[in-house]
Write a protein that holds these residues in place. Structure first.
Motif, PDB file in Angstrom:
ATOM      1  N   GLU A 163      44.445  82.790-107.182  1.00 12.82           N
ATOM      2  CA  GLU A 163      45.859  82.428-106.759  1.00 12.82           C
ATOM      3  C   GLU A 163      45.549  80.427-107.386  1.00 12.82           C
ATOM      4  OE1 GLU A 163      50.449  81.753-105.200  1.00 12.82           O
ATOM      5  OE2 GLU A 163      48.626  83.037-104.114  1.00 12.82           O
ATOM      6  N   LEU A 164      45.620  80.079-107.895  1.00 11.75           N
ATOM      7  CA  LEU A 164      45.054  78.745-107.907  1.00 11.75           C
ATOM      8  C   LEU A 164      46.688  77.582-107.853  1.00 11.75           C
ATOM      9  CD1 LEU A 164      43.330  77.944-110.800  1.00 11.75           C
ATOM     10  CD2 LEU A 164      42.556  78.370-108.557  1.00 11.75           C
ATOM     11  N   GLY A 165      46.562  76.825-106.739  1.00 14.16           N
ATOM     12  CA  GLY A 165      47.156  75.678-106.324  1.00 14.16           C
ATOM     13  C   GLY A 165      48.525  76.774-105.669  1.00 14.16           C
ATOM     14  N   ALA A 166      47.704  77.195-104.768  1.00 12.53           N
ATOM     15  CA  ALA A 166      48.918  78.038-103.754  1.00 12.53           C
ATOM     16  C   ALA A 166      49.722  77.939-102.909  1.00 12.53           C
ATOM     17  CB  ALA A 166      47.720  79.716-102.931  1.00 12.53           C
ATOM     18  N   VAL A 214      43.994  79.311-103.075  1.00 12.99           N
ATOM     19  CA  VAL A 214      43.051  78.274-103.175  1.00 12.99           C
ATOM     20  C   VAL A 214      44.588  77.138-103.447  1.00 12.99           C
ATOM     21  CG1 VAL A 214      41.822  76.597-105.018  1.00 12.99           C
ATOM     22  CG2 VAL A 214      41.488  78.901-104.410  1.00 12.99           C
ATOM     23  N   ASP A 215      44.131  76.156-102.554  1.00 10.30           N
ATOM     24  CA  ASP A 215      45.177  74.406-102.235  1.00 10.30           C
ATOM     25  C   ASP A 215      44.260  73.610-101.994  1.00 10.30           C
ATOM     26  OD1 ASP A 215      48.153  74.539-103.404  1.00 10.30           O
ATOM     27  OD2 ASP A 215      47.759  73.219-101.707  1.00 10.30           O
ATOM     28  N   PHE A 216      44.769  72.218-102.556  1.00  7.16           N
ATOM     29  CA  PHE A 216      43.989  71.422-101.984  1.00  7.16           C
ATOM     30  C   PHE A 216      44.350  70.925-100.841  1.00  7.16           C
ATOM     31  CE2 PHE A 216      46.743  69.020-103.790  1.00  7.16           C
ATOM     32  CZ  PHE A 216      46.711  67.346-104.402  1.00  7.16           C
ATOM     33  N   MET A 217      45.846  71.208-100.295  1.00  7.04           N
ATOM     34  CA  MET A 217      46.204  70.260 -98.879  1.00  7.04           C
ATOM     35  C   MET A 217      45.789  71.095 -98.273  1.00  7.04           C
ATOM     36  SD  MET A 217      47.396  67.801-100.635  1.00  7.04           S
ATOM     37  CE  MET A 217      47.937  67.278 -98.916  1.00  7.04           C
ATOM     38  N   ARG A 230      40.962  75.944 -98.961  1.00  5.15           N
ATOM     39  CA  ARG A 230      41.553  74.465 -99.061  1.00  5.15           C
ATOM     40  C   ARG A 230      40.146  73.909 -99.752  1.00  5.15           C
ATOM     41  NH1 ARG A 230      40.620  69.835-100.524  1.00  5.15           N
ATOM     42  NH2 ARG A 230      39.115  69.759 -99.157  1.00  5.15           N
ATOM     43  N   ALA A 231      40.305  73.620-101.442  1.00  5.29           N
ATOM     44  CA  ALA A 231      39.344  73.242-102.441  1.00  5.29           C
ATOM     45  C   ALA A 231      40.350  72.606-103.124  1.00  5.29           C
ATOM     46  CB  ALA A 231      38.711  74.378-102.854  1.00  5.29           C
TER      47      ALA A 231
END
Length: 514
Positions: free
Chosen positions: A76-79, A98-101, A122-123
């Protein structure tokens, strides 16, 4: 293998950036600053103060478009805060969220701590590296709109390697314009058209690991989110489902020809619209649509499946005149993109009753008894196995439901070489009017009417040519003299083929017994 792919990605990234690394970094910084303005809440995830209601309305619809993930591995990308993570983890064998925040990832971790099959990461997806061939399904909800085109291309290449062979990619994006009503500061989001997404997602390739073979994404379906249509009259929330497939170089070239839209270019569609009238690309435009719809006994609340819906004209007419709900399907990405653009211009009572989907109707499925009417205009000539398709129509109709089809047919006589060549070049599969009706009867339809409307068709063609002559200057100014001549020659050739008895035009009406 993984080392080779990693090196390829680094080289690809440098090539895509083209020396504009600073610009790429500016995009990432802008996105990071944008999201730092918001607290990790469902309102910030959906950028709407109506988020709680919208979430309940759309969540299960979105998940219904995702392929079966039972006992599967899901990325799941941008979860975000985990709005979908819980539902994915409840079914899948393993989920990587995965989420970048960091704040959003932490919220997701706390929210779904009861699951032991979730890896929280976190990425930034533009820098994410994962093992090859690990996942069965990649799921993302509102992600690619926060990446520029180069970043999307690079991510597509990566996703092709992260997925197992025959794995699926599901994405949901806001197209054309924003959909939320919460805004803080400058919005750096990329609102693409559906066609732009199709082009990017299906044009990138990645080595498959087998000599001379490459993997590509092939679009299986794309559909508007009905919850947003009903709640906000917004058809521009789109879900895309693509499948990872491996092609030889020869097969890939053939696939690229389709992607280049030789048959369904936007310009080509718009040329035909100038003849048939606004929002129409079928014979007779609004005139024949009005006449045929009177035969359907349409009543408010009925559900209609419009097969080969084109750019939406028939769907808008049925919804606006009769108050029915219409689901239009077409294989052409440009047709549906234009249909969505046209839908945005319709009155509210029409907008909220129409939805569109890109799919291959011969490979698609709807629940039994979904529709009161199946309607199709000049589309099934492309399909060879009409019996199987009509059996699906029969199953999808409610008891007492009705099918109405107009289509190109062939005459009863032995055909000229010109006509035989024409049919072969177009890849048409034509039956006589009688044969067409017999196929409908074979699959169970009753009260089948197979009406030869060739004379009526010729009259319409002549009328359209006359009107086209009157619009020549306007048409040539918008397109070209060459386009004008091409259209005119095509219409005159149809009149000739029909007058000679080679080509026919049929109208078919049939009922499913109560």
């Amino acid at each position: 293998m993984d080392v080779m792919l990693t090196n390829l990605y680094e080289a690809s990234k440098q090539w895509l950036v083209g020396g504009n690394g600073i610009e790429e970094e500016e995009v990432r910084n802008a996105m990071r600053k944008y999201w730092q303005q918001y607290e990790p809440t469902i309102e910030s995830m959906m950028l709407s103060d109506e988020a709680k209601n919208l979430d309940q309305m759309e969540k299960w619809e979105i998940l219904s478009y995702v392929p079966d993930i039972r006992e599967k591995s899901v990325l799941e990308l941008g979860a975000g805060i985990g709005r979908f993570t819980e539902q994915l983890a409840a079914v899948a064998a393993q989920v990587t969220a995965v989420d970048f925040m960091e704040s959003y990832t932490q919220q997701n971790r706390e929210r779904n701590s009861k699951f032991d099959n979730i890896d929280f990461l976190r990425a930034d997806v533009t820098e994410l590296e994962l093992p090859s061939f690990k996942y069965d399904v990649i799921f993302s909800n509102w992600l690619l709109m926060y990446l520029d085109d180069n970043e999307v291309r690079l991510l597509v290449r990566k996703m092709l390697t992260w997925l197992k062979d025959d794995g699926y990619l599901f994405i949901r994006e806001s197209c054309f314009h924003p959909s939320g009503n919460i805004k803080i500061g400058e919005n750096p989001t990329f609102y693409r058209t559906p066609t732009e997404y199709f082009r990017i997602l299906q044009s990138e390739t990645s080595p498959s690991g087998i000599s001379n073979l490459r993997s590509v994404f092939v679009l299986k379906r794309a559909t508007s989110v009905k919850a947003y249509i009903k709640a906000k009259a917004n058809p521009n929330q789109l879900c895309f489902l693509l499948k990872k497939m491996t092609h030889s170089e020869e097969q890939y070239e053939s696939f690229q020809a389709f992607l280049d839209e030789n048959q369904y270019s936007r310009s080509g569609i718009l040329r035909y619209e100038r003849i048939f009238g606004p929002t129409f690309v079928s014979t007779g435009g609004l005139e024949t649509t009005m006449e045929f719809c009177k035969l359907l006994n349409l009543k408010p609340g009925m559900k209609v499946l419009d097969v080969g819906c084109g750019i939406g004209g028939s769907a808008f007419h049925m919804a606006g005149t009769y108050g029915v709900e219409v689901h239009g399907v077409d294989l052409s990405t440009n047709m549906i993109t234009l249909a969505l653009e046209n839908q945005a211009k319709q009155p509210l009572e029409v907008k909220t009753k129409v939805s569109f989907e890109i799919c291959d109707i011969t490979k698609h499925s709807f629940p039994e008894g979904s529709f009161d009417v199946v309607y199709s205009r000049d589309t099934i000539l492309h399909i060879g196995d009409k019996e199987t398709l009509f059996s699906h129509f029969y199953k999808w109709l409610k008891p007492g439901g009705r099918v109405l089809i107009s289509d190109y047919c062939r005459g009863e006589q032995e055909h000229s070489e010109d006509f035989t060549r024409y049919v072969s070049q177009r890849g048409y599969h034509l039956l006589t009017v009688q044969q067409y009706g017999e196929v409908l009867s074979t699959v169970g339809f009753k009260e089948v009417e197979a009406i030869d409307k060739t004379s009526f068709f010729i009259d319409i063609l002549k009328k359209e040519v006359k009107n086209f002559h009157a619009k020549k200057d306007e048409f040539v100014k918008e397109f070209s003299e060459r386009d004008y001549d091409y259209i005119l020659e095509g219409w005159e050739a149809k009149v000739k083929r029909c007058s000679a008895g080679d080509q026919a035009w049929g109208l078919f009406i049939a009922n499913k017994p109560q």
